[in-house]
Design a protein around this motif. Sequence first.
Motif, PDB file in Angstrom:
ATOM      1  N   THR A 106      17.734  78.853  11.096  1.00 30.76           N
ATOM      2  CA  THR A 106      17.203  78.979  12.457  1.00 30.76           C
ATOM      3  C   THR A 106      18.352  79.513  13.316  1.00 30.76           C
ATOM      4  O   THR A 106      19.153  78.746  13.829  1.00 30.76           O
ATOM      5  CB  THR A 106      16.706  77.615  12.966  1.00 30.76           C
ATOM      6  OG1 THR A 106      15.737  77.129  12.026  1.00 30.76           O
ATOM      7  CG2 THR A 106      16.062  77.723  14.315  1.00 30.76           C
ATOM      8  N   MET A 107      18.417  80.831  13.428  1.00 35.98           N
ATOM      9  CA  MET A 107      19.602  81.470  14.005  1.00 35.98           C
ATOM     10  C   MET A 107      19.810  81.123  15.476  1.00 35.98           C
ATOM     11  O   MET A 107      18.865  81.036  16.244  1.00 35.98           O
ATOM     12  CB  MET A 107      19.496  82.989  13.877  1.00 35.98           C
ATOM     13  CG  MET A 107      19.658  83.500  12.473  1.00 35.98           C
ATOM     14  SD  MET A 107      19.604  85.308  12.441  1.00 35.98           S
ATOM     15  CE  MET A 107      17.857  85.611  12.671  1.00 35.98           C
ATOM     16  N   ARG A 108      21.100  80.939  15.825  1.00 33.42           N
ATOM     17  CA  ARG A 108      21.475  80.713  17.216  1.00 33.42           C
ATOM     18  C   ARG A 108      22.638  81.629  17.574  1.00 33.42           C
ATOM     19  O   ARG A 108      23.192  82.297  16.697  1.00 33.42           O
ATOM     20  CB  ARG A 108      21.851  79.252  17.424  1.00 33.42           C
ATOM     21  CG  ARG A 108      23.095  78.815  16.683  1.00 33.42           C
ATOM     22  CD  ARG A 108      23.296  77.317  16.842  1.00 33.42           C
ATOM     23  NE  ARG A 108      24.647  77.009  17.266  1.00 33.42           N
ATOM     24  CZ  ARG A 108      25.130  75.759  17.348  1.00 33.42           C
ATOM     25  NH1 ARG A 108      24.362  74.739  17.041  1.00 33.42           N
ATOM     26  NH2 ARG A 108      26.358  75.542  17.747  1.00 33.42           N
ATOM     27  N   GLY A 109      22.976  81.669  18.850  1.00 30.03           N
ATOM     28  CA  GLY A 109      24.016  82.584  19.317  1.00 30.03           C
ATOM     29  C   GLY A 109      25.357  82.290  18.677  1.00 30.03           C
ATOM     30  O   GLY A 109      25.722  81.139  18.499  1.00 30.03           O
ATOM     31  N   GLY A 110      26.115  83.297  18.328  1.00 27.14           N
ATOM     32  CA  GLY A 110      27.442  83.166  17.744  1.00 27.14           C
ATOM     33  C   GLY A 110      28.292  84.307  18.243  1.00 27.14           C
ATOM     34  O   GLY A 110      27.887  84.997  19.174  1.00 27.14           O
ATOM     35  N   PRO A 111      29.454  84.544  17.659  1.00 25.30           N
ATOM     36  CA  PRO A 111      30.088  83.851  16.537  1.00 25.30           C
ATOM     37  C   PRO A 111      30.715  82.517  16.956  1.00 25.30           C
ATOM     38  O   PRO A 111      30.605  82.128  18.109  1.00 25.30           O
ATOM     39  CB  PRO A 111      31.174  84.838  16.097  1.00 25.30           C
ATOM     40  CG  PRO A 111      31.536  85.578  17.341  1.00 25.30           C
ATOM     41  CD  PRO A 111      30.258  85.664  18.147  1.00 25.30           C
ATOM     42  N   GLY A 112      31.363  81.871  15.987  1.00 23.10           N
ATOM     43  CA  GLY A 112      31.943  80.557  16.267  1.00 23.10           C
ATOM     44  C   GLY A 112      30.839  79.570  16.601  1.00 23.10           C
ATOM     45  O   GLY A 112      29.757  79.627  16.040  1.00 23.10           O
ATOM     46  N   MET A 113      31.138  78.699  17.538  1.00 23.91           N
ATOM     47  CA  MET A 113      30.150  77.696  17.919  1.00 23.91           C
ATOM     48  C   MET A 113      28.991  78.344  18.666  1.00 23.91           C
ATOM     49  O   MET A 113      27.872  77.884  18.600  1.00 23.91           O
ATOM     50  CB  MET A 113      30.836  76.664  18.817  1.00 23.91           C
ATOM     51  CG  MET A 113      30.390  75.272  18.570  1.00 23.91           C
ATOM     52  SD  MET A 113      30.701  74.875  16.845  1.00 23.91           S
ATOM     53  CE  MET A 113      29.489  73.614  16.659  1.00 23.91           C
ATOM     54  N   GLY A 114      29.284  79.422  19.410  1.00 28.60           N
ATOM     55  CA  GLY A 114      28.243  80.158  20.125  1.00 28.60           C
ATOM     56  C   GLY A 114      27.471  79.273  21.070  1.00 28.60           C
ATOM     57  O   GLY A 114      28.036  78.571  21.885  1.00 28.60           O
ATOM     58  N   ASN A 115      26.162  79.300  20.942  1.00 29.72           N
ATOM     59  CA  ASN A 115      25.318  78.415  21.750  1.00 29.72           C
ATOM     60  C   ASN A 115      24.105  78.028  20.917  1.00 29.72           C
ATOM     61  O   ASN A 115      24.124  78.199  19.698  1.00 29.72           O
ATOM     62  CB  ASN A 115      24.929  79.098  23.068  1.00 29.72           C
ATOM     63  CG  ASN A 115      24.233  80.434  22.832  1.00 29.72           C
ATOM     64  OD1 ASN A 115      23.591  80.636  21.807  1.00 29.72           O
ATOM     65  ND2 ASN A 115      24.362  81.339  23.773  1.00 29.72           N
ATOM     66  N   LEU A 169      14.737  83.742   7.601  1.00 27.30           N
ATOM     67  CA  LEU A 169      15.469  83.913   8.860  1.00 27.30           C
ATOM     68  C   LEU A 169      14.516  83.670  10.024  1.00 27.30           C
ATOM     69  O   LEU A 169      13.648  84.494  10.314  1.00 27.30           O
ATOM     70  CB  LEU A 169      16.031  85.332   8.964  1.00 27.30           C
ATOM     71  CG  LEU A 169      17.430  85.631   8.426  1.00 27.30           C
ATOM     72  CD1 LEU A 169      17.878  86.998   8.892  1.00 27.30           C
ATOM     73  CD2 LEU A 169      18.430  84.579   8.847  1.00 27.30           C
ATOM     74  N   ALA A 170      14.694  82.523  10.665  1.00 24.79           N
ATOM     75  CA  ALA A 170      13.932  82.253  11.880  1.00 24.79           C
ATOM     76  C   ALA A 170      14.941  82.219  13.025  1.00 24.79           C
ATOM     77  O   ALA A 170      16.106  82.547  12.843  1.00 24.79           O
ATOM     78  CB  ALA A 170      13.203  80.924  11.746  1.00 24.79           C
ATOM     79  N   ASP A 171      14.505  81.833  14.191  1.00 27.14           N
ATOM     80  CA  ASP A 171      15.468  81.672  15.273  1.00 27.14           C
ATOM     81  C   ASP A 171      15.033  80.507  16.157  1.00 27.14           C
ATOM     82  O   ASP A 171      13.949  79.957  15.981  1.00 27.14           O
ATOM     83  CB  ASP A 171      15.630  82.945  16.099  1.00 27.14           C
ATOM     84  CG  ASP A 171      14.343  83.353  16.775  1.00 27.14           C
ATOM     85  OD1 ASP A 171      13.789  82.544  17.536  1.00 27.14           O
ATOM     86  OD2 ASP A 171      13.885  84.488  16.539  1.00 27.14           O
ATOM     87  N   GLY A 172      15.918  80.136  17.084  1.00 28.99           N
ATOM     88  CA  GLY A 172      15.691  78.965  17.921  1.00 28.99           C
ATOM     89  C   GLY A 172      14.344  78.983  18.635  1.00 28.99           C
ATOM     90  O   GLY A 172      13.706  77.949  18.803  1.00 28.99           O
ATOM     91  N   MET A 173      13.899  80.163  19.034  1.00 20.98           N
ATOM     92  CA  MET A 173      12.642  80.240  19.777  1.00 20.98           C
ATOM     93  C   MET A 173      11.456  79.960  18.851  1.00 20.98           C
ATOM     94  O   MET A 173      10.563  79.181  19.157  1.00 20.98           O
ATOM     95  CB  MET A 173      12.505  81.619  20.409  1.00 20.98           C
ATOM     96  CG  MET A 173      11.256  81.766  21.232  1.00 20.98           C
ATOM     97  SD  MET A 173      11.106  83.415  21.901  1.00 20.98           S
ATOM     98  CE  MET A 173      12.065  83.247  23.363  1.00 20.98           C
ATOM     99  N   MET A 174      11.502  80.592  17.674  1.00 25.00           N
ATOM    100  CA  MET A 174      10.419  80.429  16.701  1.00 25.00           C
ATOM    101  C   MET A 174      10.282  78.975  16.262  1.00 25.00           C
ATOM    102  O   MET A 174       9.179  78.475  16.079  1.00 25.00           O
ATOM    103  CB  MET A 174      10.788  81.277  15.483  1.00 25.00           C
ATOM    104  CG  MET A 174       9.675  82.063  14.904  1.00 25.00           C
ATOM    105  SD  MET A 174      10.350  82.957  13.503  1.00 25.00           S
ATOM    106  CE  MET A 174      10.862  84.460  14.268  1.00 25.00           C
ATOM    107  N   GLY A 175      11.448  78.322  16.096  1.00 21.22           N
ATOM    108  CA  GLY A 175      11.431  76.946  15.633  1.00 21.22           C
ATOM    109  C   GLY A 175      10.828  75.993  16.647  1.00 21.22           C
ATOM    110  O   GLY A 175      10.214  74.991  16.299  1.00 21.22           O
TER     111      GLY A 175
END
Lengths: 360, 325
Positions: A106-115, A169-175
């Motif tokens: 569930t992809m979130r903003g990056g790199p590193g810790m990102g958001n 590959l999903a993302d925060g919104m989809m989840g």
Amino acid sequence: MNEKVLMRGSHVIAESAIRAGCRFYAGYPITPQNEFTEYMASAMAGLEDGTFIQAESEIAAINMVIGASMAGARAMTSSSSPGISLKQEGISFLAAQELPAVIVNTMRGGPGMGNIAPSQGDYFQATRGGGHGDYRTIVLAPGGGQELADLTGKAFDYADRYRTPVVILADGMMGQMMEPVVLHKAVDPAELPPKPWRLSGAAGRPSRYIRSLLLDIAQEEERNWKLARKYDNITREIPRAESYLTEDARLVVVACGTAARIAKGAIKRVREIGLKVGLFRPITLWPYPKRALCELSRSVREYLVFEMNTGQMVEDVKLSLEGRGNVHFYGRPGGSVATPDEIAKVVNSLYHRQRLEEES
Amino acid sequence: MSLIQNFDLYAPKLVDRKEYLCSGHRACQGCGEVLGVRLVCKGLGDDVVIANATGCMEIVSSMYPFTAWEVPWIHVAFENAAAVASGVEAGLKALRRKGKIADRDVKVVGMAGDGGTMDIGLQALSGAMERGHDMMFVCFDNEAYMNTGIQRSSGTPMGASTTTSPAGKVSMGQKTWKKNVAEIMVAHNVPYVATVCPSYPLDLIRKVEKAKKVKGPSYIHCFTVCPTGWRSSSELTIALGRLAVETLIFPLYEVEDGKYRITVDVENPRPVEDYLKHQGRFRHLTPDQTKMIQERVYQEYNKLLDKVENLQAWSDLKYDLGMLD
């Protein structure tokens, strides 16, 4: 026919996995996909043959999946971007040992810790293997809603059929988004095809082994070629994409997942003012649906790749078209989510800059 | 007389008035953890470098572009606060040796929650303690992954309901006993290990000051109440911390060069029920389960008493080189 239900995206994937015969889940807390792990915690507890383990780290979780997969179970883990980075060693081992498994990112903003906002920054990581060594993983990019249910079942089938890890590959919104879905009929794990390679104790039969260390160079080379042949088969057999309003299109937007959904809204808007714009949405990101995109280039010259990153899939579009079209890019990285209006404006200005309205 | 005047009258020599973790952060109402961090910082002073693992304390104190930290502070990933602190300590040491920075002791401190210490961070912590870096590590233990939404950790106590160990028809919640990291640190033979709770602020500050003076690695385990995750009233934070000590669930002690000492004596221990009943996470427990917890608490406390009574400081042990003469 099953009933339509209203469910959160991450719950749809989790429930669909269980219905596809997944009986082993190992996870570790990370936002924005905790609902997934929590759903598995209570759902697996309700099943007689279900196992839920909250691991002590992401690395432990993926290695538990390796173990469960070796034992023959349909096994799964999930995480979000920083956690997926930690799992890469295990994914490389899954590929090398030819073990089936499903990994949800569930992809979130990056790199590193990102958001913790939705992003598509892990495209390269997922489609290029991600871990070390010469391997690929099948990567499925659901567009949300019903497809989350459909592709989760498919993911387990592909994993078993090709004995390879599959990434969703999903993302925060989809989840987080709740949508109506029709869940698939539950599969009885006992009725799934047997796995003659699984490790199960060797009483009364010669022992089997599964390994990834091949010190002999010739053996390791042959293993790499064997994997490459398997990847060739996958590349031939499973590429999938959706084309939307491309028949008369002069400009095609290429986008996947949540970005494709936003692009669809944009296309509806520009169609109303008479612009001939369509959408090409890859559903398998690896193997990339190159052939279908190539077919489009018979009638379409201009492409706009829209991604929620600074430009990753755009490389696959260029590789697929091999110069048979002009590829433009628009990106919103770092968890920013564009609105359909914003994309409509980008499409509109590109359309006129390329003088597409003048073509007959 | 106002409270602050009282402070000037009674506490200036006991508590540093300066704030190193300033107000305006986003911790929940009644957060025991942020109080713990604030008091630990008062014990540390400003000549420190803090490496903070991912978790509530990082999120609430450093939402870009703001920061609540008045001391040098670095946020790192979830698993590696102790490793990053090791690197900071080794880096400072090298620069001091080469005369590139002033030759003075800057205390390096690693901080993490129970997940970042007891689960994913244990490997890095064990490595740092074993290598003997001149650093302190503080675990702020609120007994679950609160930042991500109350998932169980290996610090979650038996019977607690969390989102990944939900209590219900088939489960009593958490099914394992809490991992005792302070004991694991003692087994690393580090010179100073202590348990603290912000409900006992002077005890906490004194132990932090002691740990700061230690040359070499030290470990402090800070028990912090989390009203959000424990489903308890926010005004009960201090009371619950005291109850944890008074019921012997979380005894306050220190281990100096192998010698155990209980720092807050409990004359008449209260039944664990007094502590459990205020928390929603234990609401489902049956009398039998409460009894099982009570039994275990006594057992653990007896083990601790045994160590207090029988273990001596390393310098007082039986065998030494003199015997060879």
